[in-house]
Write an enzyme that holds these catalytic residues in place. Structure first.
Site, PDB file in Angstrom:
ATOM      1  N   TYR A   1       4.814  29.137  50.309  1.00  0.00           N
ATOM      2  CA  TYR A   1       4.126  30.192  49.564  1.00  0.00           C
ATOM      3  C   TYR A   1       2.970  30.812  50.349  1.00  0.00           C
ATOM      4  CZ  TYR A   1       1.205  32.585  46.204  1.00  0.00           C
ATOM      5  OH  TYR A   1       0.423  33.517  45.580  1.00  0.00           O
TER       6      TYR A   1
ATOM      7  N   LYS B   1       2.708  34.754  51.909  1.00  0.00           N
ATOM      8  CA  LYS B   1       1.650  35.704  51.563  1.00  0.00           C
ATOM      9  C   LYS B   1       0.871  36.134  52.801  1.00  0.00           C
ATOM     10  CE  LYS B   1       0.702  36.958  47.978  1.00  0.00           C
ATOM     11  NZ  LYS B   1       1.179  38.132  47.200  1.00  0.00           N
TER      12      LYS B   1
END
EC number: 1.1.1.-
Length: 338
Positions: free
Chosen positions: A159, A163
């Site tokens: 994750y 990002k």
């Protein structure tokens, strides 16, 4: 004859507009942006509350689509003046595969950027994540840091990696063919020994201000990072959560952790091993894993006034009002669960 400067003329597109942050941005745009003519809400799953917004003076257009599909993004964006890109897949528990996370967060963002170039949409506000900065895998604290504080950002979890890559795409695209992709906003929802939090209404408010001021202050704001902040107190996860859970009848027992840290580390390693072994057979997504433990045990707080200096940001909601609104929301959630 009406002053042409007062005639609503802007078309906004909000990706992920039915999400938690997206909904706040949508509602706040309708309340606070007088130049708004049409608001396009783009999401994979459309919410029923959108129907109640279609009765007002602003045209609200609900568009069901997927950011991983470039043609759907471009079609939704055609004719837009401003894009607020909040769509993304948040997963720190392993529910989605690393490939899926990358596809949504990185390729989805690339599709948004490409659509901006294709349609001539010059203004993009991108919602990043504090996990891009940290905490890193070494557990280094980030104490009262700002946008320029040196910090070794080392990520292994899919994750934050996704990002960080998506944010890099936005940064590199700024200024391309006259485009202003600016005001990358971090949602400050990080970590623990002492953590900085921010009320979602103030995060949405900062998006509104960035979108409003970006064109006029493009040289200053284009390609910039802004940490979102308000007057929420710095506290541990448990103590901060009790600000909202205590009025609902919950109590925090004890003054020390129930389990020693070394045992938690052992449990996270065991959970990670089980997740890897069971993946071919069943989806095992424990709340406690090496990444969530690192986040929960690393001091991460922000102290900055950059947004105020650049475009006049001040929190719209005080801590007292933010707390009262959140308690009301928790109580409503509690009531709907029965």
């Amino acid at each position: 004859m009406a002053d042409s400067a007062q005639v609503p003329a802007l078309v906004y597109l909000v990706t992920g507009g039915c999400g938690f942050l997206g909904e706040h941005i949508v509602r706040m745009l309708l309340e606070w942006e007088p130049r708004l003519r049409e608001l396009r809400v783009f999401d994979l799953h459309l919410s029923s509350w959108l129907e109640e917004l279609k009765t007002g003076p602003v045209q609200v257009t609900a568009i069901q689509g997927d950011v991983t599909q470039a043609h759907e993004v471009a079609a939704a964006m055609a004719g837009s003046h401003v894009v607020i890109h909040t769509a993304g897949l948040v997963d720190v528990f392993g529910k989605a595969s690393p490939e899926t996370i990358h596809k949504v967060n990185v390729q989805g963002t690339q599709n948004v950027i490409d659509a901006c170039v294709q349609t001539g949409t010059r203004l993009l506000v991108y919602t990043s994540s504090m996990e891009v900065v940290g905490p890193n895998v070494k557990g280094h604290p980030f104490y009262r840091g700002n946008e320029d504080t040196p910090y070794e950002a080392i990520h292994r979890h899919p994750y934050p990696c996704s990002k960080a890559l998506a944010e890099q795409l936005v940064l590199e695209a700024n200024g391309r063919k006259g485009l202003r992709f600016g005001g990358r906003l971090f949602r400050a929802i990080p970590a623990s020994v002492e953590h900085g939090r921010v009320y979602v209404g103030n995060v949405a408010w900062m998006h509104i201000l960035v979108a409003r001021e970006l064109e006029q202050r493009a040289a200053l704001m284009g390609g910039q990072v802004y940490f979102c902040y308000d007057k929420s107190p710095y506290k541990s996860y448990e103590d901060f959560n009790m600000e909202f859970l205590s009025p609902c009848g919950l109590r925090l027992i004890g003054t020390h952790p129930l389990l020693p840290y070394w045992l938690l580390v052992l449990l996270t390693a065991l959970n990670a091993l089980l997740q890897w072994l069971l993946r071919p057979l069943v989806l095992y997504t424990p709340l406690l894993n090496p990444y969530t433990l690192a986040v929960a045990n690393t001091t991460f707080t922000v102290s900055t006034n950059k947004a105020q200096r650049h475009f006049g940001y001040k929190p719209l909601f005080s801590w007292e009002e933010s707390r009262a609104r959140t308690i009301h929301w928790v109580q409503a959630m509690e009531g709907s669960a029965w």
